[in-house]
Write a protein that holds these residues in place. Structure first.
Motif, mmCIF file in Angstrom:
data_model
loop_
_atom_site.group_PDB
_atom_site.id
_atom_site.type_symbol
_atom_site.label_atom_id
_atom_site.label_comp_id
_atom_site.label_asym_id
_atom_site.label_seq_id
_atom_site.Cartn_x
_atom_site.Cartn_y
_atom_site.Cartn_z
ATOM 1 N N TRP A 69 0.410 5.036 6.161
ATOM 2 C CA TRP A 69 -0.177 5.120 4.831
ATOM 3 C C TRP A 69 0.587 4.296 3.797
ATOM 4 C CZ3 TRP A 69 0.195 9.347 8.116
ATOM 5 C CH2 TRP A 69 -1.034 9.857 8.565
ATOM 6 N N THR A 70 1.852 4.022 4.067
ATOM 7 C CA THR A 70 2.652 3.221 3.142
ATOM 8 C C THR A 70 3.147 1.985 3.887
ATOM 9 O OG1 THR A 70 3.339 5.186 1.913
ATOM 10 C CG2 THR A 70 4.689 3.203 1.650
ATOM 11 N N SER A 76 -3.202 0.307 -3.638
ATOM 12 C CA SER A 76 -2.777 -0.928 -2.971
ATOM 13 C C SER A 76 -2.938 -2.110 -3.913
ATOM 14 C CB SER A 76 -3.584 -1.171 -1.687
ATOM 15 O OG SER A 76 -4.952 -1.350 -1.988
ATOM 16 N N GLN A 84 0.858 -1.189 0.000
ATOM 17 C CA GLN A 84 0.000 0.000 0.000
ATOM 18 C C GLN A 84 0.890 1.233 0.000
ATOM 19 O OE1 GLN A 84 -3.319 0.472 2.947
ATOM 20 N NE2 GLN A 84 -2.138 2.260 3.595
ATOM 21 N N VAL A 85 0.583 2.194 -0.879
ATOM 22 C CA VAL A 85 1.417 3.402 -0.968
ATOM 23 C C VAL A 85 0.544 4.648 -1.003
ATOM 24 C CG1 VAL A 85 3.303 2.214 -2.147
ATOM 25 C CG2 VAL A 85 1.492 3.288 -3.499
ATOM 26 N N MET A 86 1.101 5.721 -0.464
ATOM 27 C CA MET A 86 0.527 7.068 -0.613
ATOM 28 C C MET A 86 1.644 7.989 -1.050
ATOM 29 S SD MET A 86 -1.123 9.731 2.164
ATOM 30 C CE MET A 86 -2.808 9.148 2.137
ATOM 31 N N TRP A 103 -1.223 12.811 -2.668
ATOM 32 C CA TRP A 103 -2.005 12.526 -1.468
ATOM 33 C C TRP A 103 -3.114 11.510 -1.718
ATOM 34 C CZ3 TRP A 103 0.680 14.076 2.461
ATOM 35 C CH2 TRP A 103 1.499 15.209 2.334
ATOM 36 N N SER A 104 -2.885 10.690 -2.734
ATOM 37 C CA SER A 104 -3.792 9.580 -3.008
ATOM 38 C C SER A 104 -3.093 8.268 -2.650
ATOM 39 C CB SER A 104 -4.209 9.562 -4.481
ATOM 40 O OG SER A 104 -4.921 10.721 -4.809
ATOM 41 N N THR A 105 -3.882 7.235 -2.464
ATOM 42 C CA THR A 105 -3.317 5.923 -2.110
ATOM 43 C C THR A 105 -3.680 4.886 -3.165
ATOM 44 O OG1 THR A 105 -5.263 5.325 -0.794
ATOM 45 C CG2 THR A 105 -3.428 6.374 0.366
ATOM 46 N N VAL A 122 -0.697 5.309 -8.614
ATOM 47 C CA VAL A 122 -1.307 6.415 -7.883
ATOM 48 C C VAL A 122 -1.385 7.604 -8.828
ATOM 49 C CG1 VAL A 122 -1.210 7.868 -5.827
ATOM 50 C CG2 VAL A 122 -0.309 5.532 -5.748
ATOM 51 N N ARG A 166 4.518 8.598 1.563
ATOM 52 C CA ARG A 166 4.112 9.021 2.899
ATOM 53 C C ARG A 166 4.521 7.963 3.916
ATOM 54 N NH1 ARG A 166 3.677 12.709 6.374
ATOM 55 N NH2 ARG A 166 1.667 13.278 7.256
#
Length: 226
Positions: A215-216, A185, A151-153, A181-183, A177, A211
């Motif tokens: 969040w990541t 996964s 999962q990444v932001m 500021w979006s995520t 992404v 982030r």
């Protein structure tokens, strides 16, 4: 005289009816008394039935007469369930018998170069010690099927892509992404041979930071050995 004779006849008929009712009542009471067996006859009948069962080869129930309180019943059920269950990560004697599970994240926002490995330096869990926070790589301690999640932001640079790479797989899982500021996964099940590696790399996109926790993240665990 005729009127008197009629009165005598009526009284006689009433007397006969009362006599018949009493006789019927006595007969019913007699039948009830006769049909009710005493305790000794009941015990004798039960013994006779048991002897007949034994003679026919019917074995007596060894559990008969034992206490059936709630605690003993629950204990028995748990023992039966335990015979058919196995613990996650356990295997046959002589093989690997540990659970493999790791959960990682970033201690702070960080930028990574294109095609570079994302080094998740915060280790929240590392059962089996298969993840290396210095290199960002997971090394399989045993051959098997593993489930991995990434999962990444991103904090800047739209259109970034990150890839979950399994060394033994010709396929990969990519997370894209679209905006800051979006995520995003992704999850993958991979067969990984013992000693081979799994990691997350920056596959495509402009400069931008990831982030920090929570969040990541990068995590995985062993589904079953092979």
């Amino acid at each position: 005289m005729p009127a008197r004779g009629k009165g005598v006849g009526r009284r006689k008929a009433q007397s006969d009816r009362l006599t018949n009712r009493k006789s019927t009542k006595d007969a019913v009471e007699l039948s009830i008394t006769t049909a009710a067996p005493d305790k000794s006859s009941l015990h004798a009948e039960v013994k006779h039935m048991r002897r007949n069962r034994s003679s026919r080869g019917v074995k007596p129930d060894p559990e008969a007469g034992k206490p059936t309180d709630r605690k003993s019943l629950v204990s028995g059920r748990l023992m039966d369930i335990g015979k058919g269950c196995s613990i996650l990560g356990a295997s046959e004697a002589g093989q690997f018998s540990g659970t493999v599970h790791f959960v990682t994240s970033l201690t702070q926002d960080a930028a990574f170069t294109l095609k570079g490995t994302i080094v998740f330096d915060q280790v929240d869990e590392n059962i089996g010690g298969a993840y290396n926070p210095d290199t960002g790589e997971f090394t399989a301690p045993v051959s098997g099927f593993y489930l991995f999640t990434v999962q990444v932001m991103v904090t800047g640079g739209p259109g970034q892509e990150y890839e979950l790479k399994c060394e033994d797989s010709a396929y990969s899982t990519r997370v894209r992404v679209e905006s800051a500021w979006s995520t995003g996964s992704g999850t993958a099940v991979c067969h990984v041979r013992e000693g081979h590696k799994v990691k997350v790399i920056k596959y495509y996109g402009p400069a931008g930071s990831l982030r920090q926790s929570p969040w990541t993240r990068f995590s995985g665990f062993l589904l079953r050995e092979s």
